[in-house]
Design a protein around this motif. Structure first.
Motif, PDB file in Angstrom:
ATOM      1  N   ASP A   1       0.826  -1.208   0.000  1.00  0.00           N
ATOM      2  CA  ASP A   1       0.000   0.000   0.000  1.00  0.00           C
ATOM      3  C   ASP A   1       0.859   1.255   0.000  1.00  0.00           C
ATOM      4  OD1 ASP A   1      -2.369  -1.486   0.163  1.00  0.00           O
ATOM      5  OD2 ASP A   1      -2.194  -1.649   2.335  1.00  0.00           O
ATOM      6  N   MET A   2       2.009   1.172   0.667  1.00  0.00           N
ATOM      7  CA  MET A   2       2.880   2.333   0.822  1.00  0.00           C
ATOM      8  C   MET A   2       4.306   1.954   0.449  1.00  0.00           C
ATOM      9  SD  MET A   2       1.471   3.895   4.447  1.00  0.00           S
ATOM     10  CE  MET A   2       2.593   5.293   4.388  1.00  0.00           C
ATOM     11  N   SER A   3       5.135   2.981   0.371  1.00  0.00           N
ATOM     12  CA  SER A   3       6.561   2.801   0.147  1.00  0.00           C
ATOM     13  C   SER A   3       7.297   3.515   1.280  1.00  0.00           C
ATOM     14  CB  SER A   3       6.965   3.387  -1.201  1.00  0.00           C
ATOM     15  OG  SER A   3       8.353   3.238  -1.420  1.00  0.00           O
ATOM     16  N   PHE A   4       8.576   3.232   1.440  1.00  0.00           N
ATOM     17  CA  PHE A   4       9.329   3.963   2.463  1.00  0.00           C
ATOM     18  C   PHE A   4       9.441   5.438   2.101  1.00  0.00           C
ATOM     19  CE2 PHE A   4      10.761  -0.117   4.123  1.00  0.00           C
ATOM     20  CZ  PHE A   4      10.765   0.150   5.494  1.00  0.00           C
ATOM     21  N   VAL A   5       9.615   5.710   0.808  1.00  0.00           N
ATOM     22  CA  VAL A   5       9.755   7.091   0.345  1.00  0.00           C
ATOM     23  C   VAL A   5       8.687   7.354  -0.697  1.00  0.00           C
ATOM     24  CG1 VAL A   5      11.270   8.812  -0.701  1.00  0.00           C
ATOM     25  CG2 VAL A   5      12.236   7.035   0.773  1.00  0.00           C
ATOM     26  N   GLY A   6       7.994   8.469  -0.556  1.00  0.00           N
ATOM     27  CA  GLY A   6       6.963   8.833  -1.511  1.00  0.00           C
ATOM     28  C   GLY A   6       6.253  10.093  -1.065  1.00  0.00           C
ATOM     29  N   PRO A   7       5.251  10.522  -1.786  1.00  0.00           N
ATOM     30  CA  PRO A   7       4.461  11.679  -1.363  1.00  0.00           C
ATOM     31  C   PRO A   7       3.779  11.391  -0.018  1.00  0.00           C
ATOM     32  CG  PRO A   7       4.002  11.120  -3.655  1.00  0.00           C
ATOM     33  CD  PRO A   7       4.807   9.994  -3.090  1.00  0.00           C
ATOM     34  N   ARG A   8       3.459  12.433   0.690  1.00  0.00           N
ATOM     35  CA  ARG A   8       2.820  12.276   1.985  1.00  0.00           C
ATOM     36  C   ARG A   8       1.453  11.608   1.810  1.00  0.00           C
ATOM     37  NH1 ARG A   8       2.738  14.829   7.103  1.00  0.00           N
ATOM     38  NH2 ARG A   8       0.630  15.015   7.966  1.00  0.00           N
TER      39      ARG A   8
ATOM     40  N   GLY B   1       4.412   7.585   0.914  1.00  0.00           N
ATOM     41  CA  GLY B   1       5.571   7.107   1.658  1.00  0.00           C
ATOM     42  C   GLY B   1       5.508   7.379   3.146  1.00  0.00           C
ATOM     43  N   LEU B   2       6.254   6.547   3.889  1.00  0.00           N
ATOM     44  CA  LEU B   2       6.451   6.826   5.308  1.00  0.00           C
ATOM     45  C   LEU B   2       7.128   8.172   5.505  1.00  0.00           C
ATOM     46  CD1 LEU B   2       7.694   3.412   6.728  1.00  0.00           C
ATOM     47  CD2 LEU B   2       5.587   4.583   7.311  1.00  0.00           C
ATOM     48  N   THR B   3       8.017   8.466   4.572  1.00  0.00           N
ATOM     49  CA  THR B   3       8.685   9.759   4.560  1.00  0.00           C
ATOM     50  C   THR B   3       8.787  10.215   3.114  1.00  0.00           C
ATOM     51  OG1 THR B   3      10.658  10.979   5.284  1.00  0.00           O
ATOM     52  CG2 THR B   3      11.009   8.771   4.387  1.00  0.00           C
ATOM     53  N   GLY B   4       9.239  11.440   2.926  1.00  0.00           N
ATOM     54  CA  GLY B   4       9.319  11.961   1.577  1.00  0.00           C
ATOM     55  C   GLY B   4      10.044  13.285   1.538  1.00  0.00           C
ATOM     56  N   LEU B   5      10.211  13.805   0.334  1.00  0.00           N
ATOM     57  CA  LEU B   5      10.947  15.053   0.158  1.00  0.00           C
ATOM     58  C   LEU B   5      10.266  16.212   0.864  1.00  0.00           C
ATOM     59  CD1 LEU B   5      13.436  16.224  -1.275  1.00  0.00           C
ATOM     60  CD2 LEU B   5      11.971  16.728  -3.236  1.00  0.00           C
ATOM     61  N   ALA B   6       8.957  16.298   0.731  1.00  0.00           N
ATOM     62  CA  ALA B   6       8.223  17.394   1.374  1.00  0.00           C
ATOM     63  C   ALA B   6       8.270  17.262   2.897  1.00  0.00           C
ATOM     64  CB  ALA B   6       6.775  17.404   0.895  1.00  0.00           C
TER      65      ALA B   6
ATOM     66  N   THR C   1       2.223  26.878   3.856  1.00  0.00           N
ATOM     67  CA  THR C   1       3.279  26.131   3.171  1.00  0.00           C
ATOM     68  C   THR C   1       2.736  25.065   2.226  1.00  0.00           C
ATOM     69  OG1 THR C   1       3.409  24.519   4.972  1.00  0.00           O
ATOM     70  CG2 THR C   1       4.845  26.448   5.105  1.00  0.00           C
ATOM     71  N   LEU C   2       1.409  24.940   2.145  1.00  0.00           N
ATOM     72  CA  LEU C   2       0.823  23.851   1.377  1.00  0.00           C
ATOM     73  C   LEU C   2       1.240  23.874  -0.084  1.00  0.00           C
ATOM     74  CD1 LEU C   2      -1.019  21.405   1.411  1.00  0.00           C
ATOM     75  CD2 LEU C   2      -2.941  22.920   0.943  1.00  0.00           C
ATOM     76  N   GLN C   3       1.163  25.038  -0.727  1.00  0.00           N
ATOM     77  CA  GLN C   3       1.511  25.123  -2.143  1.00  0.00           C
ATOM     78  C   GLN C   3       2.971  24.733  -2.364  1.00  0.00           C
ATOM     79  OE1 GLN C   3      -0.324  25.704  -4.725  1.00  0.00           O
ATOM     80  NE2 GLN C   3      -2.231  26.584  -3.957  1.00  0.00           N
ATOM     81  N   GLU C   4       3.857  25.209  -1.502  1.00  0.00           N
ATOM     82  CA  GLU C   4       5.272  24.864  -1.638  1.00  0.00           C
ATOM     83  C   GLU C   4       5.494  23.372  -1.402  1.00  0.00           C
ATOM     84  OE1 GLU C   4       7.937  26.702  -2.539  1.00  0.00           O
ATOM     85  OE2 GLU C   4       6.433  28.191  -3.089  1.00  0.00           O
ATOM     86  N   TRP C   5       4.776  22.833  -0.446  1.00  0.00           N
ATOM     87  CA  TRP C   5       4.927  21.417  -0.123  1.00  0.00           C
ATOM     88  C   TRP C   5       4.501  20.536  -1.291  1.00  0.00           C
ATOM     89  CZ3 TRP C   5       0.137  18.756   1.222  1.00  0.00           C
ATOM     90  CH2 TRP C   5       0.332  17.393   1.448  1.00  0.00           C
ATOM     91  N   VAL C   6       3.386  20.895  -1.947  1.00  0.00           N
ATOM     92  CA  VAL C   6       2.919  20.125  -3.093  1.00  0.00           C
ATOM     93  C   VAL C   6       3.931  20.205  -4.230  1.00  0.00           C
ATOM     94  CG1 VAL C   6       1.127  19.946  -4.855  1.00  0.00           C
ATOM     95  CG2 VAL C   6       0.490  20.313  -2.485  1.00  0.00           C
ATOM     96  N   LYS C   7       4.599  21.358  -4.370  1.00  0.00           N
ATOM     97  CA  LYS C   7       5.638  21.470  -5.391  1.00  0.00           C
ATOM     98  C   LYS C   7       6.757  20.460  -5.153  1.00  0.00           C
ATOM     99  CE  LYS C   7       5.069  26.336  -6.696  1.00  0.00           C
ATOM    100  NZ  LYS C   7       5.714  27.663  -6.715  1.00  0.00           N
TER     101      LYS C   7
ATOM    102  N   HIS D   1       9.939  19.403   7.917  1.00  0.00           N
ATOM    103  CA  HIS D   1      10.026  18.774   9.229  1.00  0.00           C
ATOM    104  C   HIS D   1       8.702  18.162   9.662  1.00  0.00           C
ATOM    105  CE1 HIS D   1      13.818  21.253  10.473  1.00  0.00           C
ATOM    106  NE2 HIS D   1      13.859  20.809   9.228  1.00  0.00           N
ATOM    107  N   TYR D   2       7.991  17.585   8.720  1.00  0.00           N
ATOM    108  CA  TYR D   2       6.746  16.890   8.984  1.00  0.00           C
ATOM    109  C   TYR D   2       5.646  17.812   9.500  1.00  0.00           C
ATOM    110  CZ  TYR D   2       9.555  12.736   8.414  1.00  0.00           C
ATOM    111  OH  TYR D   2      10.387  11.774   7.903  1.00  0.00           O
ATOM    112  N   GLU D   3       5.815  19.125   9.351  1.00  0.00           N
ATOM    113  CA  GLU D   3       4.802  20.071   9.753  1.00  0.00           C
ATOM    114  C   GLU D   3       4.250  20.748   8.502  1.00  0.00           C
ATOM    115  OE1 GLU D   3       5.813  22.476  13.320  1.00  0.00           O
ATOM    116  OE2 GLU D   3       7.816  21.690  12.944  1.00  0.00           O
ATOM    117  N   LEU D   4       2.935  20.940   8.477  1.00  0.00           N
ATOM    118  CA  LEU D   4       2.296  21.541   7.318  1.00  0.00           C
ATOM    119  C   LEU D   4       1.266  22.562   7.764  1.00  0.00           C
ATOM    120  CD1 LEU D   4       1.733  18.343   5.211  1.00  0.00           C
ATOM    121  CD2 LEU D   4       3.439  20.097   4.829  1.00  0.00           C
ATOM    122  N   SER D   5       1.082  23.547   6.928  1.00  0.00           N
ATOM    123  CA  SER D   5       0.053  24.547   7.183  1.00  0.00           C
ATOM    124  C   SER D   5      -0.466  25.029   5.845  1.00  0.00           C
ATOM    125  CB  SER D   5       0.636  25.725   7.963  1.00  0.00           C
ATOM    126  OG  SER D   5       1.585  26.415   7.171  1.00  0.00           O
ATOM    127  N   ARG D   6      -1.535  25.771   5.868  1.00  0.00           N
ATOM    128  CA  ARG D   6      -2.058  26.318   4.618  1.00  0.00           C
ATOM    129  C   ARG D   6      -1.018  27.206   3.946  1.00  0.00           C
ATOM    130  NH1 ARG D   6      -7.478  25.681   3.833  1.00  0.00           N
ATOM    131  NH2 ARG D   6      -8.695  24.978   5.613  1.00  0.00           N
TER     132      ARG D   6
END
Length: 839
Positions: free
Chosen positions: A745-752, A778-783, A795-801, A788-793
């Motif tokens: 279902d998941m990979s170690f690395v991939g999109p959130r 992924g369990l983890t990913g570039l974004a 940073t959302l656009q940058e994170w999706v990039k 640092h595993y924190e997201l907000s509205r």
């Protein structure tokens, strides 16, 4: 010569009788009328299957007169003939008057029982290594169900002109070869007569057909195929059946029937209810013509028949390898044709997700590309064998490579080693995408890629055949070097000849590409003129697309619609490529257009300089004036390595961390008195939802609005126990997701990983959100490591990039770097609480 006479008589008798049968059927209006479920238009006469019958029996009598068959076959095979008679009467009754499915199945059941009484029975399965699996008391019921299954599989395949007859003809050729090997004169003569009779029938049934075989033909053909599938596979006159061969030879009708059965059950319908979702229907929906669909199924049947015959001949490990190859090809076509309904129930699309994001329609199929890949494979088979033949001459006869103990060439081309080596090379080329090289890639680049793969394969071969006592023996080094040079020269030469011929005659991969140009500005005019004045650009501009429909033509070419019409136009006109020609100020339009076109499976290209909007990556322009958007970076073997690495590493970590899992389980259970894990519904690869597992962090279960703690966006309350805060701070609450990684279902690395509600909220706001589901989350990913595993509205656009950048620049090296960075963050940089409670 006598065999040939039998064949000629069956052919001529079938040919002549069908002519008169057609006249009679037309006179008495015995035929098929158009209906929503049928593809033909107008009245078509039936009873063509009677012509096949009338072609078989006179030819059998001739074979007896010529002493090819004994006269007692009518008595010794009386149960077989009786079953055939029942099938013919049931089919004839259905064609003339129409009967219910219950009566038809009853007739098939009687015929199956008669076959079993005559000794056509699967008592045990014979394996490729000589092993035997005895069915015992299940022998009769299994044989009965198998016979019924094959009869109906052939019957259901009779949906296009020449389809069932052509598939039956190909399979019968395979049975003929096997009959010669096992010296079974009865199956040999039946096969010969059936081949002649079908060929006579195909004269009238090939598209456009003037007569259909009807139920009397399709049921008869299915009955004979069921008989062949058992009797031709028996080992040395016993009741042990080499069933693996039948599974492969009958792969096309079997796959079609099984998929139809499972699909209908999955939709809550009767599995016996007729519809227009068979393999041939899907191929036509994906853009192939009637004839193209029939011929593609012919080629698939030829592949499976040849594979089955080779499995019967070679057995052993090579037989298993061929079976696996055939099996995975069937799985690929099930996926490519879009049979999502046949997936396991826990993977089915949820209703709410279907409302949030439309299911991606399969990209149109293009017969020219299929032909090109077939020709490439055939060319590689020839050049690979030619390299082996020349290598044999150099090593044992020329004297150029020193003296070696002579080995006849027959040892290579008769033994399984030759076929195994050939399969390995073809597989190596396939997993390195050498059969998917685009037309606009330069021949230098194609040659370089082929050479790299051959070099890698020869290094592996050198390691396998290495003589450790004489590691640098001159003859061995010279032999491998000569083989490498022959492979590079011959394989590349063969491919370059194929490319040159295709380019010269504008066929297959180099046939004109149906193309749409997006933009009716000066830039669109320039792109169109570039295409017109550069003959090496093989675009066939079908039309223009504009933002607003102001005129019906542009530069004398139709303006087919506006941006929103693109998905429908791509399928209607079988578009292969899109060229976006928009000015710099239209960046939002550019992104909107790509988001519409990319899910349709077409190649999207633009002028150099615009690609930065999407991936911040510049393509290397070699022989083409345009840049491809969203090109693939990883080849098949890299995807396989990524998946295997995920599964193996996840299994190892679950074993190593078992004590930690156990301690956490006891603590969480006694603390919350509830299940220790929480299921979070996540949208996975290709939009298939799954339950993501996490350790429980609060009394409440997951809720997107009220309790998003399990998504990592809100920390536990300050009143939470220290162990709960510890699990969250170091992201150890995610460890149950190792099971998701192991299951695929998941990979170690991939999109959130994101839930359905996230896509409902943001898919209309954020372009290319669908690109995130082209790979496993992924369990983890570039974004994640970037923010640092924190997201907000904010940073959302940058994170999706960053997620999009990852999907477009995906590589094993990048995955390794992200994993190392994630480990550093877990053990060095702790989670810092913020006031951002929600995205």
């Amino acid at each position: 010569m006598n065999i040939f006479l039998v064949f000629i008589l069956s052919f001529l008798t079938s040919l002549g009788s069908i002519y008169w049968i057609k006249k009679i059927a037309q006179a008495y209006k015995i035929g098929s009328l158009p209906s929503p479920r049928k593809l033909h238009k107008g009245f078509k006469p039936l009873l063509g299957g009677l012509g096949i019958t009338l072609g078989i029996f006179p030819a059998i009598l001739l074979a007896q007169l010529l002493k090819l068959l004994p006269w007692d076959i009518w008595f010794s095979f009386r149960y077989f003939w009786s079953g055939l008679l029942i099938i013919l009467l049931i089919g004839l009754w259905d064609d003339l008057r129409g009967i219910s499915s219950k009566i038809k199945f009853a007739g098939e059941g009687i015929a199956a029982v008669l076959l079993i009484l005559g000794g056509c029975k699967i008592q045990s399965f014979a394996g490729p290594f000589g092993d035997v699996l005895d069915l015992g008391i299940f022998s009769v019921p299994f044989t009965f169900l198998w016979i019924i299954f094959i009869i109906n599989a052939i019957n259901l395949l009779d949906g296009l002109d020449g389809l069932a007859g052509g598939v039956g003809l190909i399979i019968t050729f395979g049975m003929l070869v096997i009959a010669v090997w096992i010296n079974n004169s009865f199956i040999l003569i039946i096969s010969i007569t059936l081949i002649g009779a079908i060929l006579g029938f195909m004269r009238y049934n090939y598209h456009p057909a003037s007569i259909f075989m009807g139920e009397v033909g399709s049921l008869q053909l299915g009955y004979l195929m069921a008989f062949f599938s058992i009797e031709a596979m028996k080992m040395a006159g016993s009741q042990q059946v080499y069933f693996l061969v039948s599974l492969v030879i009958f792969a096309v009708p079997m796959t079609d029937t099984l998929v139809a059965f499972l699909r209908r059950l999955g939709q809550g319908k009767s599995p016996f209810l007729a519809d227009k979702e068979h393999i041939h229907h899907r191929l036509i929906k994906l853009g192939l013509s009637h004839l193209q669909t029939v011929w593609l199924i012919y080629f698939l049947t030829i592949f499976y028949t040849v594979s089955g015959v080779l499995i019967f001949y070679f057995k052993g490990p090579l037989g298993i390898l061929l079976f696996c190859f055939a099996f995975f090809l069937a799985i690929f076509w099930i996926y490519r044709l879009g049979y999502v309904e046949t997936r396991l129930s826990w993977q089915n699309l949820a209703y709410q997700f279907q409302q949030a994001i439309p299911v991606k329609s399969r990209a149109p199929l293009h017969f020219n590309r299929i032909w090109h890949r077939f020709i490439l494979i055939l060319g590689d088979i020839i050049t690979l064998n030619l390299a082996l033949f020349v290598m044999h001459w150099l090593k044992f006869q020329s004297g150029f490579l020193g003296t070696s103990e002579y080995r006849p060439i027959s040892e290579y081309f008769i033994s399984p080693v030759f076929l195994l080596l050939l399969l390995v090379w073809i597989l190596l080329f396939f997993v390195n995408n050498l059969y998917h090289l685009d037309w606009d890639m330069s021949r230098t680049e194609k040659t370089w890629r082929v050479t790299k793969v051959i070099t890698f394969g020869l290094l592996i071969l050198a390691l396998i055949t290495l003589d450790f006592e004489h590691m640098f023996k001159q003859s061995q080094v010279l032999s491998l070097s000569a083989y490498w040079a022959l492979m590079v020269i011959l394989v590349n030469s063969g491919r370059l000849v194929i490319i040159a011929v295709e380019k010269k005659f504008n066929i297959f991969e180099y046939s004109p590409r149906k193309t749409l140009i997006v933009g009716t500005t000066d830039l669109g005019k320039k792109v169109y003129r570039d295409v017109q004045y550069n003959p090496h650009l093989i675009y066939k501009v079908v039309g223009f697309i504009s933002k607003k429909l102001k005129s019906e033509t542009f530069l004398g070419i139709p303006v087919l619609g506006i941006y929103s019409d693109l998905p429908e136009l791509i399928h209607r006109h079988k578009i292969e490529e899109i060229i976006i020609a928009l000015p710099d100020a239209a960046s939002q339009d550019f992104i909107h257009i790509v988001s519409l076109c990319e899910p349709q499976g077409v190649k999207i290209k633009t002028i150099p300089g615009r690609h930065e909007y999407l991936t911040s990556r510049r393509s290397n322009l070699v022989s083409h004036a345009f840049v491809q958007v969203f090109s693939d970076n990883m080849v098949l073997w890299q995807w396989i390595v990524k998946r295997l690495s995920d599964a193996i590493l996840a299994a190892m970590l679950m074993i190593l961390l078992f004590p930690f899992f156990l301690v956490s389980a006891f603590y969480l259970f006694f603390n919350f008195r509830k299940k220790i894990w929480v299921k979070v519904p996540i949208v996975g690869k290709n939009g298939i939802p799954f339950d993501m597992y996490t350790f429980r962090l609060s009394e409440n279960d997951y809720d997107y609005q009220k309790n998003a703690i399990y998504l990592g966006t809100t920390p536990p309350s300050t009143e939470s126990r220290k162990y709960i805060q510890f699990l969250f701070r170091y992201r150890f609450y995610k460890l149950p997701q190792l099971l998701n990684v192991f299951l695929g279902d998941m990979s170690f690395v991939g999109p959130r990983p994101e839930p359905v509600e996230w896509y409902e909220e943001y898919s209309s706001v954020i372009r290319f959100s669908h690109r995130r589901i082209t790979v496993r989350p992924g369990l983890t990913g570039l974004a994640q490591v970037k923010y640092h595993y924190e997201l907000s509205r904010k940073t959302l656009q940058e994170w999706v990039k960053f997620d999009m950048y990852y999907t477009e620049n995906l590589s094993l090296r990048m995955d390794s770097g992200i994993l190392l960075r994630s480990l550093f963050m877990v053990f060095v940089k702790r989670y810092k609480n913020s006031n951002r409670k929600k995205r």
